[in-house]
Every structure is written in structure tokens, then in C-alpha cells.
Design a protein around this motif. Sequence first.
Motif: not given
Length: 252
Positions: A17-18, A61-63, A69, A116, A118
Motif C-alpha cells: 500500500r505504500y 505515503e499511502e499509494r 504516514v 497508523v 500498520d
Amino acid sequence: MQARVADVVLTDLRRGRYLARLAATPNDVEAAQALRHLAFHGQPGLDCDSFDDACLHVLIEERTSGRLVCCFRFLPLADGSEIGRSYAAQYYELSALEIYVGPMVELGRFCVHPDVRDPDVLRVAWGAMTAYVDATGVELLFGCASFAGTEAAEYLDAFAMLKARHLAPKRWLPRVKAPDVFRFAARLRRKPDVRKAMSRMPPLLRTYLMMGGWVSDHAVVDRSMNTLHVFTGVEIAAIPAARKRLLRAVAG
């Protein structure tokens, strides 16, 4: 040259996701400063200092959303003769490291967004660090690893474990410089409870230690940041081979 190499390596570091990338604009750096202030002080603002202009800033970053994040910064040093330029040199007497031969980099201001949780964020961050280290030939990664708050009593098992297993080699050992320190190596006589120690060890420091990292024999009490921090070093050549393979699998 180092900035250009890092840019090539980190621009395309996409994992799950990143996305990890190097800050490219003043707005990118300001976004990192805003996240740092939120993470360190619990409220909106900008955390900035004189070291920001000399550093490379890495953003995770979140893609899909572009949400920032995680962030941290690198200060590249040619060798130990430049150790006095580091952020850590404000708090630790580092003359022992002045003779270190080989490129060094200081990792600083590492933080994750408070909302966050994760664990993949930390994996991607270490992947970005590994990509940078491999691309630029860094031989020593160092920085200040922080415990939340300034009460050492909350972390006695963690400090006892650092004393028992993870003190810096004498040839590199930082000496006391800051006016307010907790000399855990001299003061603690307890045998650490391993489970308690690891549960109280900050995630970033725990990862350093898994890579064979070592720490100073005292912690600095930093009331401006509301932390206790230890100087931490990782000699790249000493990282266990299995750990290197795991890191490079993410960086690859």
C-alpha cells in the motif's frame, strides 16, 4: 551525487500500500515537519530545526491517497571527521568516532502518524533505508533512539538489557556531554526481565538491536522533546546475513 543516487533508488520504492520517496520540494519538507510535530507534540504545528536544510528527507505515503504516514531524514557524512556536524553531537561527546573510516549517515526525526498502526510502514521505512545504504556505500548508520517521556523508572528492564547485551564497543563509546543524563550502565545492577524489556523497547531501537546495533552507556533526558534517548549505531558489515537478506528483499 548522494542526493541524486538516493532519488533514483527511493522514487520507485513501492511496496504493498505504500510508496517511499525522497522529498523533492519545500512543500514536501514542510509536510514532514508537520507530521513530526503531530507525532512528537500531539498537536498541529511544524517541527523544524537548522539540520533540515542539510538533510535528505524520506516520505512514506499511502499509494492511493497520497497520505503521509511516516517520515525521517538522513544526514550524510563522508567519514568520522564530520561527526561534529551531526544532530547527536549536540548531546553526546563523540570524539571516539572521529577516526571512523568510511561513509556514515545519521538517521533522525523518525516518526509514524499517530493514527497508523500498520507494521508494514516500518518494513517499508527500513526498506528505504537499506536501499539508500546499499546505493551510497554507507558503512555506519547512527542516530538517537528515543523512549517516550523522561521517567527512566518506566524502562528499567529495557535499560538493563541494553547494559547487559548492547553497549557500544569501547573504541566507539560516546561519552557524556548533556547536562541531564541517566547513567544506566553505571547505576543498574538488576538482571533484565527479557519480556518486559522488549515490551518497553521502542520499535525503532528494537529493530536497530536486531541488526546488531549498539548504544551509549547513558540516556540523555531531553525535556524539550519529552524523551529519553540513547545514541545508537549500526555497523553495516556486522548486520547478520539473514537480516540483510530480509531487508534487501523489501528494498529490492
